[in-house]
Design an enzyme around this catalytic site. Structure first.
Site, mmCIF file in Angstrom:
data_model
loop_
_atom_site.group_PDB
_atom_site.id
_atom_site.type_symbol
_atom_site.label_atom_id
_atom_site.label_comp_id
_atom_site.label_asym_id
_atom_site.label_seq_id
_atom_site.Cartn_x
_atom_site.Cartn_y
_atom_site.Cartn_z
ATOM 1 C CE LYS A 1 37.704 72.797 -18.557
ATOM 2 N NZ LYS A 1 38.609 73.897 -18.908
ATOM 3 C CG HIS B 1 47.074 77.308 -20.741
ATOM 4 N ND1 HIS B 1 46.507 77.358 -19.510
ATOM 5 C CD2 HIS B 1 46.108 76.915 -21.592
ATOM 6 C CE1 HIS B 1 45.246 76.996 -19.605
ATOM 7 N NE2 HIS B 1 44.974 76.712 -20.860
#
Ligand code: MEV
Length: 427
Positions: free
Chosen positions: A266, A380
Protein backbone atom coordinates in the site's frame (compact mmCIF):
# COMPACT_ATOMS: atom_id res chain seq x y z
CA UNK A 1 -30.02 29.20 2.75
CA UNK A 2 -30.33 25.46 2.95
CA UNK A 3 -32.45 23.89 0.27
CA UNK A 4 -34.85 21.66 2.17
CA UNK A 5 -34.39 18.01 1.35
CA UNK A 6 -37.25 17.07 -0.92
CA UNK A 7 -40.07 15.08 0.57
CA UNK A 8 -39.91 12.72 -2.38
CA UNK A 9 -36.37 11.42 -1.97
CA UNK A 10 -36.48 9.16 -5.01
CA UNK A 11 -33.26 8.22 -6.77
CA UNK A 12 -35.30 7.49 -9.92
CA UNK A 13 -34.74 10.75 -11.78
CA UNK A 14 -35.93 10.46 -15.36
CA UNK A 15 -33.58 12.05 -17.90
CA UNK A 16 -30.97 12.96 -15.26
CA UNK A 17 -28.17 12.17 -17.72
CA UNK A 18 -29.60 14.61 -20.28
CA UNK A 19 -29.41 17.61 -17.92
CA UNK A 20 -26.55 20.08 -17.64
CA UNK A 21 -24.17 19.70 -14.65
CA UNK A 22 -25.81 22.73 -12.99
CA UNK A 23 -29.33 21.36 -13.47
CA UNK A 24 -28.24 18.02 -12.03
CA UNK A 25 -26.58 19.77 -9.11
CA UNK A 26 -29.78 21.66 -8.28
CA UNK A 27 -31.74 18.41 -8.28
CA UNK A 28 -29.15 16.71 -6.06
CA UNK A 29 -29.12 19.72 -3.74
CA UNK A 30 -32.87 19.42 -3.37
CA UNK A 31 -32.64 15.69 -2.75
CA UNK A 32 -29.91 15.96 -0.15
CA UNK A 33 -30.71 19.34 1.38
CA UNK A 34 -27.35 20.88 0.50
CA UNK A 35 -26.77 24.42 1.73
CA UNK A 36 -25.84 27.35 -0.53
CA UNK A 37 -22.16 27.08 0.33
CA UNK A 38 -22.07 23.43 -0.67
CA UNK A 39 -23.88 24.10 -3.93
CA UNK A 40 -21.59 27.02 -4.77
CA UNK A 41 -18.59 24.89 -3.93
CA UNK A 42 -19.67 21.99 -6.12
CA UNK A 43 -20.62 24.31 -8.97
CA UNK A 44 -17.06 25.65 -9.08
CA UNK A 45 -15.21 23.18 -11.28
CA UNK A 46 -11.87 24.87 -10.77
CA UNK A 47 -9.40 24.34 -13.58
CA UNK A 48 -11.37 21.59 -15.31
CA UNK A 49 -13.65 22.87 -18.06
CA UNK A 50 -17.21 21.83 -17.14
CA UNK A 51 -17.84 20.84 -20.76
CA UNK A 52 -14.86 18.48 -20.65
CA UNK A 53 -15.77 17.15 -17.19
CA UNK A 54 -19.26 16.39 -18.48
CA UNK A 55 -17.76 14.39 -21.35
CA UNK A 56 -15.26 12.41 -19.24
CA UNK A 57 -17.89 10.67 -17.09
CA UNK A 58 -21.65 10.48 -16.75
CA UNK A 59 -24.04 12.53 -14.61
CA UNK A 60 -21.41 15.12 -13.64
CA UNK A 61 -22.30 17.67 -10.95
CA UNK A 62 -18.82 18.86 -9.92
CA UNK A 63 -15.16 17.99 -9.68
CA UNK A 64 -12.94 16.75 -6.85
CA UNK A 65 -9.73 18.69 -6.49
CA UNK A 66 -6.74 16.73 -5.21
CA UNK A 67 -3.44 18.57 -4.62
CA UNK A 68 -0.62 17.99 -7.09
CA UNK A 69 2.78 18.12 -5.39
CA UNK A 70 6.17 17.80 -7.06
CA UNK A 71 8.80 15.42 -5.73
CA UNK A 72 12.32 16.74 -6.11
CA UNK A 73 15.78 15.09 -6.02
CA UNK A 74 14.91 12.20 -8.34
CA UNK A 75 17.59 11.11 -10.76
CA UNK A 76 16.41 8.30 -13.02
CA UNK A 77 18.74 6.59 -15.48
CA UNK A 78 21.15 9.50 -15.09
CA UNK A 79 18.53 12.17 -15.79
CA UNK A 80 17.07 14.58 -13.24
CA UNK A 81 13.27 14.39 -13.19
CA UNK A 82 10.62 16.39 -11.32
CA UNK A 83 7.72 14.14 -10.37
CA UNK A 84 4.15 15.49 -10.22
CA UNK A 85 2.09 13.51 -7.72
CA UNK A 86 -1.66 13.83 -7.11
CA UNK A 87 -2.58 12.63 -3.65
CA UNK A 88 -4.70 13.58 -0.67
CA UNK A 89 -2.29 11.90 1.78
CA UNK A 90 0.27 13.99 3.63
CA UNK A 91 3.88 12.72 3.73
CA UNK A 92 3.68 10.92 0.38
CA UNK A 93 5.48 13.58 -1.68
CA UNK A 94 7.95 14.32 1.13
CA UNK A 95 8.79 10.61 1.37
CA UNK A 96 9.89 10.47 -2.27
CA UNK A 97 11.92 13.69 -1.92
CA UNK A 98 13.70 12.30 1.16
CA UNK A 99 14.48 8.89 -0.31
CA UNK A 100 15.84 10.44 -3.50
CA UNK A 101 17.95 12.97 -1.58
CA UNK A 102 19.75 10.14 0.18
CA UNK A 103 20.95 8.53 -3.06
CA UNK A 104 20.94 11.51 -5.42
CA UNK A 105 24.55 10.86 -6.52
CA UNK A 106 23.66 7.56 -8.17
CA UNK A 107 19.88 7.72 -8.37
CA UNK A 108 17.62 5.03 -9.82
CA UNK A 109 18.08 2.67 -12.76
CA UNK A 110 15.07 1.31 -14.59
CA UNK A 111 13.93 -1.06 -17.32
CA UNK A 112 10.76 -2.60 -18.76
CA UNK A 113 9.85 -5.99 -20.15
CA UNK A 114 7.86 -4.44 -23.02
CA UNK A 115 4.49 -2.87 -23.80
CA UNK A 116 2.52 -6.09 -24.16
CA UNK A 117 -1.10 -6.27 -23.03
CA UNK A 118 -3.18 -9.42 -22.79
CA UNK A 119 -6.83 -9.81 -23.84
CA UNK A 120 -8.71 -12.91 -22.76
CA UNK A 121 -11.42 -14.73 -24.70
CA UNK A 122 -13.30 -17.28 -22.60
CA UNK A 123 -14.83 -20.31 -24.33
CA UNK A 124 -17.05 -22.76 -22.42
CA UNK A 125 -18.89 -25.99 -23.25
CA UNK A 126 -15.99 -27.21 -25.35
CA UNK A 127 -16.18 -30.96 -25.96
CA UNK A 128 -12.47 -31.47 -26.55
CA UNK A 129 -10.55 -28.64 -24.79
CA UNK A 130 -7.11 -30.05 -25.60
CA UNK A 131 -7.99 -30.37 -29.27
CA UNK A 132 -9.58 -26.90 -29.26
CA UNK A 133 -6.39 -25.43 -27.88
CA UNK A 134 -4.36 -26.85 -30.76
CA UNK A 135 -6.95 -25.78 -33.35
CA UNK A 136 -6.86 -22.19 -32.08
CA UNK A 137 -3.05 -22.12 -32.01
CA UNK A 138 -3.03 -23.34 -35.67
CA UNK A 139 -4.86 -20.14 -36.62
CA UNK A 140 -2.09 -17.82 -35.44
CA UNK A 141 -1.73 -16.10 -38.84
CA UNK A 142 -5.47 -15.56 -39.17
CA UNK A 143 -5.63 -14.24 -35.59
CA UNK A 144 -2.75 -11.87 -36.23
CA UNK A 145 -4.39 -10.53 -39.40
CA UNK A 146 -7.74 -10.01 -37.65
CA UNK A 147 -6.16 -8.27 -34.64
CA UNK A 148 -3.97 -6.00 -36.73
CA UNK A 149 -6.91 -5.09 -38.98
CA UNK A 150 -8.67 -3.71 -35.88
CA UNK A 151 -6.03 -1.04 -35.36
CA UNK A 152 -3.99 -0.05 -38.43
CA UNK A 153 -2.74 3.11 -36.66
CA UNK A 154 -1.26 1.00 -33.85
CA UNK A 155 0.39 -1.24 -36.44
CA UNK A 156 1.78 1.80 -38.29
CA UNK A 157 3.36 2.89 -34.99
CA UNK A 158 5.13 -0.46 -34.62
CA UNK A 159 2.56 -2.11 -32.38
CA UNK A 160 -0.09 -4.76 -32.95
CA UNK A 161 -0.52 -8.50 -32.48
CA UNK A 162 2.50 -10.33 -31.08
CA UNK A 163 1.34 -13.76 -29.99
CA UNK A 164 -1.50 -16.06 -29.05
CA UNK A 165 -1.60 -18.48 -26.14
CA UNK A 166 -4.37 -20.83 -25.08
CA UNK A 167 -4.86 -21.94 -21.49
CA UNK A 168 -7.15 -24.68 -20.19
CA UNK A 169 -8.80 -23.90 -16.86
CA UNK A 170 -10.48 -26.53 -14.74
CA UNK A 171 -13.67 -25.09 -13.25
CA UNK A 172 -16.77 -26.54 -11.53
CA UNK A 173 -18.65 -26.30 -14.83
CA UNK A 174 -15.97 -27.97 -16.92
CA UNK A 175 -12.73 -27.08 -18.65
CA UNK A 176 -12.66 -23.54 -20.03
CA UNK A 177 -10.57 -22.73 -23.07
CA UNK A 178 -9.08 -19.29 -22.51
CA UNK A 179 -7.32 -17.64 -25.42
CA UNK A 180 -4.83 -14.88 -24.70
CA UNK A 181 -4.19 -12.32 -27.41
CA UNK A 182 -0.86 -10.66 -26.72
CA UNK A 183 -0.65 -7.21 -28.23
CA UNK A 184 2.00 -4.49 -28.25
CA UNK A 185 0.00 -1.35 -27.50
CA UNK A 186 3.01 1.03 -27.69
CA UNK A 187 2.17 4.37 -26.04
CA UNK A 188 -1.45 3.52 -25.31
CA UNK A 189 -2.52 1.84 -22.09
CA UNK A 190 -4.23 -0.38 -24.60
CA UNK A 191 -7.50 -1.44 -22.97
CA UNK A 192 -9.62 -0.22 -25.88
CA UNK A 193 -7.30 -1.69 -28.50
CA UNK A 194 -7.17 -5.18 -27.02
CA UNK A 195 -10.83 -5.28 -26.02
CA UNK A 196 -11.78 -4.47 -29.61
CA UNK A 197 -9.54 -7.28 -30.86
CA UNK A 198 -10.97 -9.77 -28.36
CA UNK A 199 -14.53 -8.94 -29.39
CA UNK A 200 -13.64 -9.19 -33.07
CA UNK A 201 -12.00 -12.61 -32.65
CA UNK A 202 -14.71 -14.08 -30.43
CA UNK A 203 -16.97 -15.61 -33.13
CA UNK A 204 -14.00 -17.29 -34.81
CA UNK A 205 -12.77 -18.66 -31.48
CA UNK A 206 -16.26 -20.00 -30.76
CA UNK A 207 -16.22 -21.75 -34.13
CA UNK A 208 -12.67 -23.17 -33.81
CA UNK A 209 -13.25 -24.37 -30.25
CA UNK A 210 -16.73 -25.72 -30.94
CA UNK A 211 -17.88 -24.03 -27.72
CA UNK A 212 -19.57 -20.81 -26.65
CA UNK A 213 -17.69 -17.59 -26.00
CA UNK A 214 -18.57 -15.42 -23.01
CA UNK A 215 -16.02 -12.88 -21.76
CA UNK A 216 -13.79 -10.86 -24.10
CA UNK A 217 -11.75 -8.43 -22.05
CA UNK A 218 -8.20 -7.43 -21.18
CA UNK A 219 -6.38 -8.83 -18.16
CA UNK A 220 -5.14 -6.26 -15.66
CA UNK A 221 -2.47 -8.73 -14.63
CA UNK A 222 -0.25 -7.12 -17.26
CA UNK A 223 2.73 -9.35 -16.57
CA UNK A 224 4.13 -8.76 -20.07
CA UNK A 225 4.37 -5.08 -19.23
CA UNK A 226 6.60 -5.12 -16.19
CA UNK A 227 8.50 -2.05 -15.06
CA UNK A 228 11.55 -2.38 -12.87
CA UNK A 229 13.69 -0.03 -10.84
CA UNK A 230 16.73 -0.51 -8.67
CA UNK A 231 18.79 1.74 -6.43
CA UNK A 232 21.56 1.56 -3.85
CA UNK A 233 21.63 3.61 -0.68
CA UNK A 234 25.01 3.78 1.03
CA UNK A 235 24.76 2.52 4.59
CA UNK A 236 26.67 5.60 5.77
CA UNK A 237 24.13 7.91 4.09
CA UNK A 238 21.08 6.36 5.71
CA UNK A 239 22.22 6.25 9.33
CA UNK A 240 24.54 3.25 9.36
CA UNK A 241 24.38 -0.51 9.36
CA UNK A 242 21.77 -0.74 12.10
CA UNK A 243 19.29 1.27 9.98
CA UNK A 244 20.18 -0.80 6.91
CA UNK A 245 19.59 -4.04 8.80
CA UNK A 246 16.35 -2.76 10.30
CA UNK A 247 15.11 -2.01 6.79
CA UNK A 248 16.09 -5.44 5.55
CA UNK A 249 14.25 -6.99 8.44
CA UNK A 250 11.20 -4.84 7.54
CA UNK A 251 11.38 -6.13 3.97
CA UNK A 252 11.76 -9.75 5.14
CA UNK A 253 8.70 -9.28 7.31
CA UNK A 254 6.67 -8.17 4.24
CA UNK A 255 8.14 -10.96 2.11
CA UNK A 256 7.07 -13.55 4.69
CA UNK A 257 3.69 -12.22 5.81
CA UNK A 258 0.70 -11.20 3.66
CA UNK A 259 -0.68 -9.04 6.50
CA UNK A 260 2.46 -6.94 6.47
CA UNK A 261 2.90 -7.21 2.68
CA UNK A 262 -0.51 -5.57 2.13
CA UNK A 263 0.59 -2.50 4.09
CA UNK A 264 4.09 -2.52 2.61
CA UNK A 265 2.63 -2.59 -0.91
CA UNK A 266 0.00 0.00 0.00
CA UNK A 267 2.88 2.33 0.80
CA UNK A 268 4.45 1.60 -2.59
CA UNK A 269 1.12 2.35 -4.26
CA UNK A 270 0.94 5.67 -2.37
CA UNK A 271 3.68 6.84 -4.72
CA UNK A 272 2.69 4.88 -7.79
CA UNK A 273 -1.01 5.79 -7.78
CA UNK A 274 -0.16 9.45 -7.18
CA UNK A 275 1.81 9.65 -10.44
CA UNK A 276 -0.67 7.43 -12.28
CA UNK A 277 -3.47 9.80 -11.24
CA UNK A 278 -1.49 12.98 -11.96
CA UNK A 279 -0.92 11.75 -15.51
CA UNK A 280 -4.58 10.85 -16.06
CA UNK A 281 -3.93 7.12 -16.12
CA UNK A 282 -6.11 4.38 -14.66
CA UNK A 283 -5.17 3.96 -10.98
CA UNK A 284 -7.43 0.92 -10.51
CA UNK A 285 -5.89 -0.94 -13.45
CA UNK A 286 -2.40 -0.38 -12.11
CA UNK A 287 -3.40 -1.27 -8.56
CA UNK A 288 -5.17 -4.48 -9.65
CA UNK A 289 -2.11 -5.48 -11.68
CA UNK A 290 0.30 -4.74 -8.85
CA UNK A 291 -1.59 -6.74 -6.23
CA UNK A 292 -2.29 -9.68 -8.57
CA UNK A 293 1.41 -9.74 -9.46
CA UNK A 294 2.32 -9.66 -5.76
CA UNK A 295 0.23 -12.83 -5.33
CA UNK A 296 1.53 -14.61 -8.43
CA UNK A 297 3.29 -17.38 -6.47
CA UNK A 298 0.03 -18.25 -4.72
CA UNK A 299 1.04 -16.29 -1.62
CA UNK A 300 0.77 -12.50 -1.50
CA UNK A 301 4.19 -10.94 -0.93
CA UNK A 302 6.31 -7.79 -1.24
CA UNK A 303 6.69 -5.97 -4.56
CA UNK A 304 10.15 -4.81 -3.51
CA UNK A 305 13.34 -6.59 -2.47
CA UNK A 306 16.13 -5.37 -0.16
CA UNK A 307 19.61 -6.87 0.19
CA UNK A 308 23.06 -5.95 1.45
CA UNK A 309 25.38 -5.62 -1.55
CA UNK A 310 29.04 -6.58 -1.67
CA UNK A 311 30.03 -3.12 -0.40
CA UNK A 312 27.77 -3.39 2.62
CA UNK A 313 25.24 -0.94 1.19
CA UNK A 314 21.47 -1.29 0.84
CA UNK A 315 20.51 -2.60 -2.59
CA UNK A 316 16.79 -2.27 -3.35
CA UNK A 317 14.62 -3.19 -6.31
CA UNK A 318 11.02 -3.28 -7.47
CA UNK A 319 9.21 -5.08 -10.29
CA UNK A 320 5.52 -4.80 -11.11
CA UNK A 321 3.07 -4.54 -14.02
CA UNK A 322 2.62 -0.92 -15.07
CA UNK A 323 0.02 -0.50 -17.79
CA UNK A 324 0.11 3.24 -18.38
CA UNK A 325 -0.20 5.27 -21.54
CA UNK A 326 0.25 8.70 -23.03
CA UNK A 327 -2.64 8.60 -25.45
CA UNK A 328 -6.29 7.89 -24.93
CA UNK A 329 -8.76 8.77 -22.19
CA UNK A 330 -8.01 11.41 -19.59
CA UNK A 331 -4.27 11.24 -20.33
CA UNK A 332 -4.83 12.99 -23.61
CA UNK A 333 -7.67 15.35 -22.79
CA UNK A 334 -7.31 16.32 -19.13
CA UNK A 335 -5.28 19.55 -19.08
CA UNK A 336 -3.75 18.79 -15.67
CA UNK A 337 -2.61 15.39 -16.92
CA UNK A 338 -1.10 17.00 -20.04
CA UNK A 339 0.75 19.54 -17.88
CA UNK A 340 2.00 16.81 -15.52
CA UNK A 341 3.29 14.79 -18.48
CA UNK A 342 5.05 17.96 -19.68
CA UNK A 343 6.70 18.34 -16.25
CA UNK A 344 7.90 14.74 -16.47
CA UNK A 345 9.13 15.34 -20.00
CA UNK A 346 8.14 11.84 -21.09
CA UNK A 347 7.51 11.01 -24.73
CA UNK A 348 6.87 7.28 -24.37
CA UNK A 349 4.64 5.16 -22.15
CA UNK A 350 7.69 3.04 -21.42
CA UNK A 351 9.58 5.97 -19.90
CA UNK A 352 6.54 6.92 -17.84
CA UNK A 353 6.30 3.36 -16.47
CA UNK A 354 10.00 3.36 -15.60
CA UNK A 355 9.70 6.64 -13.72
CA UNK A 356 6.65 5.38 -11.84
CA UNK A 357 8.50 2.22 -10.78
CA UNK A 358 11.34 4.36 -9.39
CA UNK A 359 8.82 6.47 -7.46
CA UNK A 360 7.32 3.30 -5.95
CA UNK A 361 10.75 2.19 -4.80
CA UNK A 362 11.58 5.61 -3.34
CA UNK A 363 8.27 5.68 -1.50
CA UNK A 364 8.88 2.24 -0.03
CA UNK A 365 12.43 3.12 1.00
CA UNK A 366 11.20 6.09 3.04
CA UNK A 367 8.41 4.11 4.69
CA UNK A 368 10.74 1.27 5.68
CA UNK A 369 13.39 3.65 6.96
CA UNK A 370 10.89 5.52 9.10
CA UNK A 371 9.30 2.32 10.35
CA UNK A 372 12.65 0.74 11.19
CA UNK A 373 13.83 3.83 13.09
CA UNK A 374 11.65 6.57 14.58
CA UNK A 375 8.30 5.20 13.39
CA UNK A 376 6.13 7.02 10.87
CA UNK A 377 4.06 9.08 13.26
CA UNK A 378 6.76 11.70 13.91
CA UNK A 379 7.01 12.79 10.27
CA UNK A 380 3.38 12.11 9.58
CA UNK A 381 2.21 14.16 12.52
CA UNK A 382 3.98 17.32 11.43
CA UNK A 383 1.95 17.32 8.22
CA UNK A 384 -1.15 15.83 9.75
CA UNK A 385 -1.07 18.66 12.32
CA UNK A 386 -1.73 21.11 9.50
CA UNK A 387 -4.86 19.21 8.49
CA UNK A 388 -6.03 19.13 12.09
CA UNK A 389 -5.34 22.85 12.45
CA UNK A 390 -7.48 23.57 9.38
CA UNK A 391 -10.23 21.27 10.62
CA UNK A 392 -10.21 23.22 13.90
CA UNK A 393 -10.84 26.40 11.90
CA UNK A 394 -7.34 27.85 11.49
CA UNK A 395 -6.90 29.97 8.37
CA UNK A 396 -3.95 31.65 6.65
CA UNK A 397 -0.91 32.01 8.86
CA UNK A 398 -2.75 30.49 11.79
CA UNK A 399 -2.45 27.06 10.18
CA UNK A 400 1.34 26.82 10.51
CA UNK A 401 1.34 28.36 13.98
CA UNK A 402 -1.31 26.01 15.34
CA UNK A 403 0.31 22.99 13.64
CA UNK A 404 3.72 23.84 15.12
CA UNK A 405 2.29 24.18 18.61
CA UNK A 406 0.44 20.87 18.30
CA UNK A 407 3.65 19.09 17.34
CA UNK A 408 5.62 20.84 20.12
CA UNK A 409 3.03 19.68 22.63
CA UNK A 410 3.10 16.19 21.07
CA UNK A 411 -0.68 16.28 20.94
CA UNK A 412 -2.02 16.42 17.39
CA UNK A 413 -5.67 16.24 18.32
CA UNK A 414 -8.75 18.15 17.31
CA UNK A 415 -9.73 19.21 20.85
CA UNK A 416 -6.19 20.46 21.52
CA UNK A 417 -6.12 22.25 18.15
CA UNK A 418 -9.30 24.14 19.06
CA UNK A 419 -7.76 25.30 22.37
CA UNK A 420 -4.48 26.23 20.67
CA UNK A 421 -6.37 28.21 18.04
CA UNK A 422 -8.17 30.15 20.75
CA UNK A 423 -4.78 30.89 22.37
CA UNK A 424 -3.31 32.02 19.04
CA UNK A 425 -6.29 34.26 18.35
CA UNK A 426 -6.23 35.58 21.87
CA UNK A 427 -2.69 36.79 21.12
C1 MEV B 1 0.89 4.73 4.93
O1 MEV B 1 0.05 5.33 3.98
C2 MEV B 1 1.89 3.79 4.27
C3 MEV B 1 2.74 2.94 5.24
O2 MEV B 1 1.87 2.25 6.14
C4 MEV B 1 3.53 1.98 4.39
C5 MEV B 1 4.25 0.91 5.17
O3 MEV B 1 3.83 0.55 6.28
O4 MEV B 1 5.24 0.39 4.61
C6 MEV B 1 3.64 3.82 6.07
Amino acid sequence: MTIAAGSNRSSRIAGFHKLSPRERLDLVAGFAGLDDAQVTHLANMGNLDPVLADKLIENVIGTMNIPVGVATNMKIDGEDVLIPMATEESSVVAAVCNAAKQNYETGFFTSVSGNLMIAQVQAVDVADPAGARIRILEKRDEIKAACDACDPVLVSLGGGFRDVEVRLLDTPSGTMVVTHLIVDTRDAMGANAVNTMAEKLAPAIAAWSGGRVYLRILSNLADRRLARARAVWKAADIGGEAVRDGMISAYEFAAADPYRAATHNKGIMNGISAVVLATGNDTRAVEAGAHAFAARSGRYTSLTTYEVNKDGNLSASIELPLAVGLIGGATKVHPTARACLAILGVTTAERLARIIAAVGLAQNFSALKALATTGIQKGHMALHAQNIAMMAGAVGEEIDRVARLLVERASVRMDVAQKVLEEVRGG
